[in-house]
Design a protein around this motif. Structure first.
Motif, PDB file in Angstrom:
ATOM      1  N   GLY A   1      29.218  46.612  47.128  1.00 28.11           N
ATOM      2  CA  GLY A   1      30.552  46.582  46.525  1.00 28.11           C
ATOM      3  C   GLY A   1      30.763  45.322  45.703  1.00 28.11           C
ATOM      4  N   GLU A   2      30.382  44.181  46.250  1.00 26.00           N
ATOM      5  CA  GLU A   2      30.554  42.912  45.529  1.00 26.00           C
ATOM      6  C   GLU A   2      29.756  42.940  44.227  1.00 26.00           C
ATOM      7  OE1 GLU A   2      32.750  40.857  46.200  1.00 26.00           O
ATOM      8  OE2 GLU A   2      32.969  40.514  48.338  1.00 26.00           O
ATOM      9  N   GLN A   3      28.571  43.512  44.279  1.00 25.01           N
ATOM     10  CA  GLN A   3      27.760  43.568  43.063  1.00 25.01           C
ATOM     11  C   GLN A   3      28.387  44.462  42.000  1.00 25.01           C
ATOM     12  OE1 GLN A   3      23.980  44.403  44.834  1.00 25.01           O
ATOM     13  NE2 GLN A   3      23.388  42.264  44.803  1.00 25.01           N
TER      14      GLN A   3
ATOM     15  N   GLN B   1      37.444  33.520  37.091  1.00 30.37           N
ATOM     16  CA  GLN B   1      37.292  32.677  38.285  1.00 30.37           C
ATOM     17  C   GLN B   1      36.887  33.514  39.494  1.00 30.37           C
ATOM     18  OE1 GLN B   1      40.662  30.140  39.086  1.00 30.37           O
ATOM     19  NE2 GLN B   1      40.216  28.832  37.333  1.00 30.37           N
ATOM     20  N   HIS B   2      37.492  34.688  39.623  1.00 31.18           N
ATOM     21  CA  HIS B   2      37.119  35.508  40.778  1.00 31.18           C
ATOM     22  C   HIS B   2      35.706  36.063  40.641  1.00 31.18           C
ATOM     23  CE1 HIS B   2      37.562  37.346  44.560  1.00 31.18           C
ATOM     24  NE2 HIS B   2      37.448  38.580  44.103  1.00 31.18           N
ATOM     25  N   ARG B   3      35.274  36.241  39.408  1.00 37.10           N
ATOM     26  CA  ARG B   3      33.897  36.685  39.202  1.00 37.10           C
ATOM     27  C   ARG B   3      32.935  35.601  39.702  1.00 37.10           C
ATOM     28  NH1 ARG B   3      29.387  36.995  36.094  1.00 37.10           N
ATOM     29  NH2 ARG B   3      28.565  39.098  35.858  1.00 37.10           N
TER      30      ARG B   3
ATOM     31  N   GLU C   1      33.623  33.358  41.958  1.00 38.62           N
ATOM     32  CA  GLU C   1      33.718  33.353  43.424  1.00 38.62           C
ATOM     33  C   GLU C   1      32.881  34.493  44.012  1.00 38.62           C
ATOM     34  OE1 GLU C   1      38.205  31.578  44.222  1.00 38.62           O
ATOM     35  OE2 GLU C   1      37.928  33.742  44.210  1.00 38.62           O
ATOM     36  N   THR C   2      32.915  35.632  43.335  1.00 39.63           N
ATOM     37  CA  THR C   2      32.164  36.794  43.822  1.00 39.63           C
ATOM     38  C   THR C   2      30.661  36.492  43.875  1.00 39.63           C
ATOM     39  OG1 THR C   2      33.859  38.263  42.952  1.00 39.63           O
ATOM     40  CG2 THR C   2      31.725  39.266  43.400  1.00 39.63           C
ATOM     41  N   GLN C   3      30.178  35.729  42.886  1.00 43.19           N
ATOM     42  CA  GLN C   3      28.759  35.343  42.915  1.00 43.19           C
ATOM     43  C   GLN C   3      28.464  34.501  44.157  1.00 43.19           C
ATOM     44  OE1 GLN C   3      28.843  33.675  38.912  1.00 43.19           O
ATOM     45  NE2 GLN C   3      27.364  35.208  38.226  1.00 43.19           N
ATOM     46  N   GLY C   4      29.405  33.614  44.497  1.00 43.69           N
ATOM     47  CA  GLY C   4      29.251  32.806  45.705  1.00 43.69           C
ATOM     48  C   GLY C   4      29.326  33.658  46.962  1.00 43.69           C
ATOM     49  N   GLN C   5      30.178  34.678  46.924  1.00 45.75           N
ATOM     50  CA  GLN C   5      30.322  35.566  48.084  1.00 45.75           C
ATOM     51  C   GLN C   5      29.017  36.326  48.327  1.00 45.75           C
ATOM     52  OE1 GLN C   5      33.729  37.925  47.033  1.00 45.75           O
ATOM     53  NE2 GLN C   5      35.177  36.312  47.598  1.00 45.75           N
ATOM     54  N   ILE C   6      28.398  36.743  47.235  1.00 45.19           N
ATOM     55  CA  ILE C   6      27.120  37.458  47.337  1.00 45.19           C
ATOM     56  C   ILE C   6      26.068  36.543  47.982  1.00 45.19           C
ATOM     57  CG2 ILE C   6      25.221  38.405  45.925  1.00 45.19           C
ATOM     58  CD1 ILE C   6      27.466  39.572  44.071  1.00 45.19           C
TER      59      ILE C   6
ATOM     60  N   TYR D   1      40.658  46.504  49.789  1.00 48.16           N
ATOM     61  CA  TYR D   1      39.463  47.116  50.388  1.00 48.16           C
ATOM     62  C   TYR D   1      38.554  46.027  50.955  1.00 48.16           C
ATOM     63  CZ  TYR D   1      35.204  49.939  50.766  1.00 48.16           C
ATOM     64  OH  TYR D   1      34.079  50.569  51.241  1.00 48.16           O
ATOM     65  N   GLU D   2      38.321  45.004  50.126  1.00 45.60           N
ATOM     66  CA  GLU D   2      37.421  43.926  50.553  1.00 45.60           C
ATOM     67  C   GLU D   2      37.985  43.163  51.753  1.00 45.60           C
ATOM     68  OE1 GLU D   2      35.247  41.797  47.188  1.00 45.60           O
ATOM     69  OE2 GLU D   2      37.151  42.379  46.315  1.00 45.60           O
ATOM     70  N   ILE D   3      39.295  42.932  51.730  1.00 48.27           N
ATOM     71  CA  ILE D   3      39.919  42.195  52.832  1.00 48.27           C
ATOM     72  C   ILE D   3      39.688  42.932  54.151  1.00 48.27           C
ATOM     73  CG2 ILE D   3      42.200  41.609  53.829  1.00 48.27           C
ATOM     74  CD1 ILE D   3      42.984  40.750  50.885  1.00 48.27           C
TER      75      ILE D   3
ATOM     76  N   GLU E   1      38.943  33.798  50.142  1.00 44.82           N
ATOM     77  CA  GLU E   1      38.946  33.908  48.667  1.00 44.82           C
ATOM     78  C   GLU E   1      39.582  35.223  48.225  1.00 44.82           C
ATOM     79  OE1 GLU E   1      35.031  31.120  47.772  1.00 44.82           O
ATOM     80  OE2 GLU E   1      34.829  33.299  47.618  1.00 44.82           O
ATOM     81  N   GLU E   2      39.313  36.289  48.969  1.00 50.77           N
ATOM     82  CA  GLU E   2      39.905  37.587  48.602  1.00 50.77           C
ATOM     83  C   GLU E   2      41.429  37.543  48.782  1.00 50.77           C
ATOM     84  OE1 GLU E   2      37.691  38.937  47.187  1.00 50.77           O
ATOM     85  OE2 GLU E   2      35.899  39.371  48.328  1.00 50.77           O
ATOM     86  N   GLU E   3      41.865  36.912  49.864  1.00 47.51           N
ATOM     87  CA  GLU E   3      43.310  36.836  50.111  1.00 47.51           C
ATOM     88  C   GLU E   3      44.005  35.990  49.041  1.00 47.51           C
ATOM     89  OE1 GLU E   3      43.580  37.573  54.945  1.00 47.51           O
ATOM     90  OE2 GLU E   3      43.240  35.545  54.191  1.00 47.51           O
TER      91      GLU E   3
END
Ligand SMILES: [Fe+2]
Length: 166
Positions: free
Chosen positions: A20-22, A46-48, A50-55, A111-113, A141-143
């Motif tokens: 999903g993150e990808q 910015q969230h993109r 962060e998403t790379q960091g989440q991955i 969904y992610e939360i 980060e999602e919140e």
């Protein structure tokens, strides 16, 4: 062969959110490109990042399980992306598409939360304290993103088309 343990379920859900993150990397990129507003564009970029960091954090969890990071598919997130594609067929104005995207992005955050809350609960039950910490960072980060999007949406105004009085 039936799945029986929380650990197996945890891994299943981890592969789901990893996929999903990808998928969201591309979606965030596209929404940033579609946006004509500096602040909104910045929120997506910015969230993109962060998403790379989440991955990366999810990859650390796979590693801590002694596994190679493996994505399955995430029909939940893909469905939300598909909804957006269907909406574009309605030929919305740029402004309305912008507003729609802010709402669609909030749906993915919700969904992610929930996905992260569930994973944290399972990691906690499994005594995986490092995983709990990494997943909590993703959750925060999602919140924060959801709250930022909500604020953007409430300030957003769509100019009404000036029509004839009936
Ligand atoms: Fe995310």
């Amino acid at each position: 062969m039936a799945m029986q343990t929380i650990e197996e379920l945890f891994e299943h859900e981890l592969r789901d959110i990893y996929a999903g993150e990808q998928a969201l990397l591309d979606a965030l990129d596209q929404m940033a490109n579609e946006s004509t507003d500096r602040e909104i564009k910045k929120a997506y970029t910015q969230h993109r990042r962060e998403t790379q960091g989440q991955i990366k954090r999810l990859e650390k969890i796979f590693k801590s399980l002694g596994q190679k990071a493996q994505a399955s598919t995430c029909p939940g997130i893909e469905g939300l992306i598909k909804e957006k594609k269907l909406f574009i067929r309605e030929k919305p104005s740029d402004e309305l598409l912008e507003f729609y995207n802010i709402g669609a992005a909030q749906k993915t955050e919700r969904y992610e939360i929930t996905a992260y809350e569930n994973l944290i609960d399972m990691a906690d039950k499994l005594g995986m304290s490092d995983a709990v910490e990494w997943l909590e960072q993703n959750l925060q980060e999602e919140e924060a993103t959801l709250n930022r999007l909500k604020a953007i949406a409430s300030e957003f105004e769509v100019a009404e088309e000036i029509g004839e009085e009936v």
